[in-house]
Structure formats: C-alpha cells, structure tokens
Design a protein around this motif. Structure first.
Motif, PDB file in Angstrom:
ATOM      1  N   GLN A  35       0.817  -1.207   0.000  1.00 45.13           N
ATOM      2  CA  GLN A  35       0.000   0.000   0.000  1.00 45.13           C
ATOM      3  C   GLN A  35       0.856   1.264   0.000  1.00 45.13           C
ATOM      4  O   GLN A  35       0.490   2.264  -0.620  1.00 45.13           O
ATOM      5  N   VAL A  36       1.986   1.237   0.694  1.00 45.68           N
ATOM      6  CA  VAL A  36       2.896   2.383   0.657  1.00 45.68           C
ATOM      7  C   VAL A  36       3.453   2.559  -0.750  1.00 45.68           C
ATOM      8  O   VAL A  36       3.494   3.672  -1.289  1.00 45.68           O
ATOM      9  N   HIS A  37       3.871   1.472  -1.370  1.00 41.57           N
ATOM     10  CA  HIS A  37       4.374   1.547  -2.745  1.00 41.57           C
ATOM     11  C   HIS A  37       3.301   2.074  -3.689  1.00 41.57           C
ATOM     12  O   HIS A  37       3.586   2.881  -4.585  1.00 41.57           O
ATOM     13  N   ALA A  38       2.053   1.615  -3.505  1.00 41.57           N
ATOM     14  CA  ALA A  38       0.965   2.054  -4.389  1.00 41.57           C
ATOM     15  C   ALA A  38       0.703   3.547  -4.235  1.00 41.57           C
ATOM     16  O   ALA A  38       0.429   4.245  -5.224  1.00 41.57           O
ATOM     17  N   ALA A  39       0.773   4.051  -3.010  1.00 41.88           N
ATOM     18  CA  ALA A  39       0.494   5.462  -2.762  1.00 41.88           C
ATOM     19  C   ALA A  39       1.651   6.368  -3.155  1.00 41.88           C
ATOM     20  O   ALA A  39       1.451   7.562  -3.392  1.00 41.88           O
ATOM     21  N   ARG A  40       2.862   5.808  -3.232  1.00 42.41           N
ATOM     22  CA  ARG A  40       4.059   6.599  -3.487  1.00 42.41           C
ATOM     23  C   ARG A  40       4.832   6.029  -4.680  1.00 42.41           C
ATOM     24  O   ARG A  40       5.800   5.292  -4.507  1.00 42.41           O
ATOM     25  N   PRO A  41       4.427   6.357  -5.905  1.00 38.52           N
ATOM     26  CA  PRO A  41       5.148   5.842  -7.072  1.00 38.52           C
ATOM     27  C   PRO A  41       6.595   6.316  -7.138  1.00 38.52           C
ATOM     28  O   PRO A  41       7.400   5.731  -7.867  1.00 38.52           O
ATOM     29  N   ASP A  42       6.940   7.367  -6.378  1.00 44.45           N
ATOM     30  CA  ASP A  42       8.322   7.842  -6.348  1.00 44.45           C
ATOM     31  C   ASP A  42       9.215   6.962  -5.482  1.00 44.45           C
ATOM     32  O   ASP A  42      10.447   7.049  -5.566  1.00 44.45           O
ATOM     33  N   VAL A  43       8.618   6.116  -4.685  1.00 42.48           N
ATOM     34  CA  VAL A  43       9.366   5.295  -3.733  1.00 42.48           C
ATOM     35  C   VAL A  43       9.816   3.995  -4.394  1.00 42.48           C
ATOM     36  O   VAL A  43       9.004   3.272  -4.969  1.00 42.48           O
ATOM     37  N   VAL A  44      11.100   3.712  -4.317  1.00 41.18           N
ATOM     38  CA  VAL A  44      11.650   2.442  -4.789  1.00 41.18           C
ATOM     39  C   VAL A  44      11.660   1.407  -3.680  1.00 41.18           C
ATOM     40  O   VAL A  44      11.372   0.237  -3.918  1.00 41.18           O
ATOM     41  N   ALA A  45      11.996   1.826  -2.443  1.00 44.77           N
ATOM     42  CA  ALA A  45      12.165   0.861  -1.360  1.00 44.77           C
ATOM     43  C   ALA A  45      11.466   1.322  -0.096  1.00 44.77           C
ATOM     44  O   ALA A  45      11.383   2.520   0.197  1.00 44.77           O
ATOM     45  N   VAL A  46      10.979   0.330   0.661  1.00 48.32           N
ATOM     46  CA  VAL A  46      10.327   0.554   1.951  1.00 48.32           C
ATOM     47  C   VAL A  46      10.988  -0.373   2.965  1.00 48.32           C
ATOM     48  O   VAL A  46      11.153  -1.564   2.703  1.00 48.32           O
ATOM     49  N   ALA A  47      11.368   0.170   4.119  1.00 46.28           N
ATOM     50  CA  ALA A  47      12.002  -0.622   5.176  1.00 46.28           C
ATOM     51  C   ALA A  47      11.168  -0.531   6.445  1.00 46.28           C
ATOM     52  O   ALA A  47      10.750   0.557   6.855  1.00 46.28           O
ATOM     53  N   HIS A  48      10.933  -1.681   7.056  1.00 44.48           N
ATOM     54  CA  HIS A  48      10.216  -1.724   8.337  1.00 44.48           C
ATOM     55  C   HIS A  48      10.762  -2.870   9.166  1.00 44.48           C
ATOM     56  O   HIS A  48      10.800  -4.016   8.703  1.00 44.48           O
ATOM     57  N   CYS A  49      11.215  -2.561  10.367  1.00 44.55           N
ATOM     58  CA  CYS A  49      11.691  -3.583  11.297  1.00 44.55           C
ATOM     59  C   CYS A  49      11.287  -3.209  12.712  1.00 44.55           C
ATOM     60  O   CYS A  49      10.976  -2.050  12.998  1.00 44.55           O
ATOM     61  N   HIS A  50      11.324  -4.200  13.595  1.00 41.76           N
ATOM     62  CA  HIS A  50      10.991  -3.983  14.994  1.00 41.76           C
ATOM     63  C   HIS A  50      12.273  -3.757  15.787  1.00 41.76           C
ATOM     64  O   HIS A  50      12.644  -4.554  16.641  1.00 41.76           O
ATOM     65  N   SER A  51      12.949  -2.658  15.498  1.00 40.78           N
ATOM     66  CA  SER A  51      14.196  -2.322  16.178  1.00 40.78           C
ATOM     67  C   SER A  51      13.905  -1.867  17.610  1.00 40.78           C
ATOM     68  O   SER A  51      12.824  -1.360  17.912  1.00 40.78           O
ATOM     69  N   VAL A  52      14.886  -2.023  18.487  1.00 41.75           N
ATOM     70  CA  VAL A  52      14.657  -1.808  19.921  1.00 41.75           C
ATOM     71  C   VAL A  52      14.309  -0.356  20.233  1.00 41.75           C
ATOM     72  O   VAL A  52      13.292  -0.064  20.881  1.00 41.75           O
ATOM     73  N   HIS A  53      15.127   0.586  19.780  1.00 38.25           N
ATOM     74  CA  HIS A  53      14.904   1.980  20.155  1.00 38.25           C
ATOM     75  C   HIS A  53      13.722   2.579  19.403  1.00 38.25           C
ATOM     76  O   HIS A  53      13.030   3.454  19.935  1.00 38.25           O
ATOM     77  N   GLY A  54      13.481   2.110  18.191  1.00 35.96           N
ATOM     78  CA  GLY A  54      12.298   2.546  17.469  1.00 35.96           C
ATOM     79  C   GLY A  54      11.030   2.100  18.166  1.00 35.96           C
ATOM     80  O   GLY A  54      10.061   2.870  18.291  1.00 35.96           O
ATOM     81  N   ARG A  55      11.026   0.878  18.661  1.00 39.10           N
ATOM     82  CA  ARG A  55       9.868   0.402  19.405  1.00 39.10           C
ATOM     83  C   ARG A  55       9.695   1.174  20.713  1.00 39.10           C
ATOM     84  O   ARG A  55       8.570   1.468  21.130  1.00 39.10           O
ATOM     85  N   ALA A  56      10.808   1.485  21.353  1.00 38.19           N
ATOM     86  CA  ALA A  56      10.721   2.224  22.613  1.00 38.19           C
ATOM     87  C   ALA A  56      10.104   3.603  22.404  1.00 38.19           C
ATOM     88  O   ALA A  56       9.214   4.019  23.157  1.00 38.19           O
ATOM     89  N   LEU A  57      10.573   4.329  21.374  1.00 38.72           N
ATOM     90  CA  LEU A  57       9.994   5.639  21.110  1.00 38.72           C
ATOM     91  C   LEU A  57       8.537   5.510  20.686  1.00 38.72           C
ATOM     92  O   LEU A  57       7.688   6.317  21.086  1.00 38.72           O
ATOM     93  N   SER A  58       8.224   4.476  19.891  1.00 37.73           N
ATOM     94  CA  SER A  58       6.848   4.288  19.432  1.00 37.73           C
ATOM     95  C   SER A  58       5.912   3.990  20.604  1.00 37.73           C
ATOM     96  O   SER A  58       4.738   4.359  20.576  1.00 37.73           O
ATOM     97  N   ALA A  59       6.433   3.339  21.652  1.00 39.51           N
ATOM     98  CA  ALA A  59       5.611   3.046  22.821  1.00 39.51           C
ATOM     99  C   ALA A  59       5.242   4.315  23.581  1.00 39.51           C
ATOM    100  O   ALA A  59       4.237   4.341  24.307  1.00 39.51           O
ATOM    101  N   LEU A  60       6.032   5.364  23.393  1.00 38.20           N
ATOM    102  CA  LEU A  60       5.715   6.662  23.999  1.00 38.20           C
ATOM    103  C   LEU A  60       4.761   7.475  23.124  1.00 38.20           C
ATOM    104  O   LEU A  60       4.258   8.520  23.560  1.00 38.20           O
ATOM    105  N   GLY A  61       4.550   7.026  21.882  1.00 40.40           N
ATOM    106  CA  GLY A  61       3.702   7.786  20.967  1.00 40.40           C
ATOM    107  C   GLY A  61       4.304   9.113  20.586  1.00 40.40           C
ATOM    108  O   GLY A  61       3.591  10.095  20.373  1.00 40.40           O
ATOM    109  N   ASP A  62       5.642   9.149  20.478  1.00 40.20           N
ATOM    110  CA  ASP A  62       6.353  10.397  20.210  1.00 40.20           C
ATOM    111  C   ASP A  62       6.977  10.407  18.824  1.00 40.20           C
ATOM    112  O   ASP A  62       7.274   9.355  18.251  1.00 40.20           O
ATOM    113  N   LEU A  63       7.226  11.628  18.344  1.00 39.38           N
ATOM    114  CA  LEU A  63       8.046  11.848  17.165  1.00 39.38           C
ATOM    115  C   LEU A  63       9.452  12.242  17.600  1.00 39.38           C
ATOM    116  O   LEU A  63       9.709  12.516  18.777  1.00 39.38           O
ATOM    117  N   LEU A  64      10.354  12.302  16.645  1.00 44.81           N
ATOM    118  CA  LEU A  64      11.696  12.804  16.922  1.00 44.81           C
ATOM    119  C   LEU A  64      11.665  14.305  17.149  1.00 44.81           C
ATOM    120  O   LEU A  64      10.979  15.040  16.433  1.00 44.81           O
TER     121      LEU A  64
END
Length: 267
Positions: free
Chosen positions: A114-143
C-alpha cells in the motif's frame, strides 16, 4: 625537524581526478534489477548485523524496475544474515509470489504494497521492529530536532497514532500510507519504524539514522532535558541533509563494508 624549510608544496589535484561515488546509471532493465536485488540483499544483512531482526518480523521491499507493481522482498523466515540475491522473492501487489522459492510475510507485505501504491516515487520501503524505534513508538512520540541527524527528519516524518495488532488488512495499509503522505518516515505507535526512499540505499540509511536518532533522544531524555534546535535552523539542516541523494551517499561506506566483507550475498 621534518621537511624542507621553504619547500613549495605540490599543487592541488584537479577535482575531475578525484573519485566521488554517485548513484549508477543502468544500460538495461536487467542491470537495474540486478543492482536493486544486490543492494536489497546487502541491506538485509546489515539490518541483521545491527540487531533489527526479531523472529520473522522485519522486511525491506524494492520495486522491480520493469514491473512497477511487483516488489522484491526477503523470504519468510530466512535469517537476514543468510540472505543472498538468489533467495529474494518477487511478489505482486496482492502478495502473491511470481518469482522465487519461498513464501512472503503477508502481514508485512500488505503495508509495504500500500505504501508503494500510494508513493510511485518510492523504490524501497524498510520496516523492522528495532529496539529503540519500538521504545519511542511506545511513547507515541516523534523525533525532536536535538541533533544534526534528527533534523533530517524534521517535519518530514509522522506518527501513526493507533495500534490494531498484526496488519493483514489492505485498508489498514492504506491508512498507514496516508499518514506517511510525502514524508520519508513513520513512527508506528506501539509497533516500530518505517522508512522509504528512491533507492534501497536511501530507505536503508533513513531507517538506520532514524533508529539511532531514537536511541539518542531516549538517552538524552533519560539524562536530562534536551535542548531543541530552533525551527529555522532545523529546516535549514533538513534541506541540506534530508534528501535521498544525501542518504545514498551516507550509505555507501556501509555498502562497501557488507559487499566486500560478505561477498557470498551476490550468490
């Protein structure tokens, strides 16, 4: 004392004699496909090396240069560190395998497609459950703009502020793509991080940089009260460092490291 007093130093070399890597141009779609697959296998190995792998979670997809609604992806259940070019799977937008020997993770692929379909300019999409990314996501915060690196994401990433379990619904994928908009990254609340780029190299670099920026922010908050970079400087820094070409350039030392150190990835 070293050197000869008063000696004239050698003249500077012409800049056209100095090497500087830039994204390659391809003579054929076959060459471009091979290039994307090599970079994809290399990025997956790097993600494994950095500990981003978590069971069967985590994916990077790369759009095929000829079949724009088909995407190369890592095989379901294969360790990132073992993946070779020949192991990669090509799936269509419905998650059906059209080339390869393995299954794909349908839950992850639903979002990527769905991300690829919405963004024809995008060649690659990366998603992983990294430790610090999950920690920040658990706070519901942005950078926050507290470092040069985090400024690359300033007003160019978003929070997907909901959690609905393992995503297997295309509508959920469309909502995620809608929140991403034209940005380069998402914090998926209680879930993890997602990044995009106009090359595998760029998407992978943004994920690495985003994960590290999450780590810095969490560490800084634990130690005290971080000082924010003011808006104009944050925007100016993003304009200098936030483009996919800069991401591609930043990624090249990592590509050289993994491609020279683990040449079996080309098998």
């Amino acid at each position: 004392m070293h050197g000869t007093p008063g000696a004239t130093p050698p003249p500077p070399l012409p800049t056209d004699r100095l090497r500087f890597a830039m994204p390659p141009m391809h003579d054929s779609v076959e060459d471009e496909r091979r290039h994307r697959k090599e970079r994809l296998a290399g990025a997956l190995r790097l993600f494994g090396r950095y500990g981003f792998e978590d069971g069967v979670s985590g994916h990077i997809t790369a759009r095929d240069p000829e079949y724009s609604d088909c995407f190369w992806v890592n095989p379901f259940g294969m360790p990132f560190g073992h993946i070779t070019v020949s192991d990669l799977v090509l799936a269509n937008s419905g998650g059906q395998v059209v080339e390869g020997r393995y299954h794909v993770n349908q839950a992850a692929f639903t979002v990527h497609a769905q991300v690829h379909a919405a963004r024809p300019d995008v060649v690659a999409v990366a998603h992983c459950h990294s430790v610090h990314g999950r920690a920040l996501s658990a706070l519901g915060d942005l950078l926050d703009p507290i470092t040069q690196e985090s400024c690359a994401f300033y007003e160019d990433h978003a929070l997907y502020d909901t959690y609905s379990g393992v995503t297997v619904d295309a509508e959920e994928g469309r909502r995620i793509a809608g929140v991403l908009g034209s940005g380069k990254a998402l914090v998926l609340r209680n879930h993890g991080l997602l990044t995009v780029g106009d090359s595998v190299d760029a998407a992978a670099w943004w994920f690495l940089s985003l994960e590290r920026s999450c780590q810095v922010q969490l560490t800084a908050r634990a130690a005290g009260r971080p000082v924010l970079i003011e808006h104009r400087q944050a925007v100016a820094t993003r304009e200098q460092l936030g483009g996919d070409l800069v991401a591609w350039i930043n990624y090249q030392p990592l590509w050289r490291e993994i491609s020279r150190g683990e040449p079996d990835l080309f098998d």
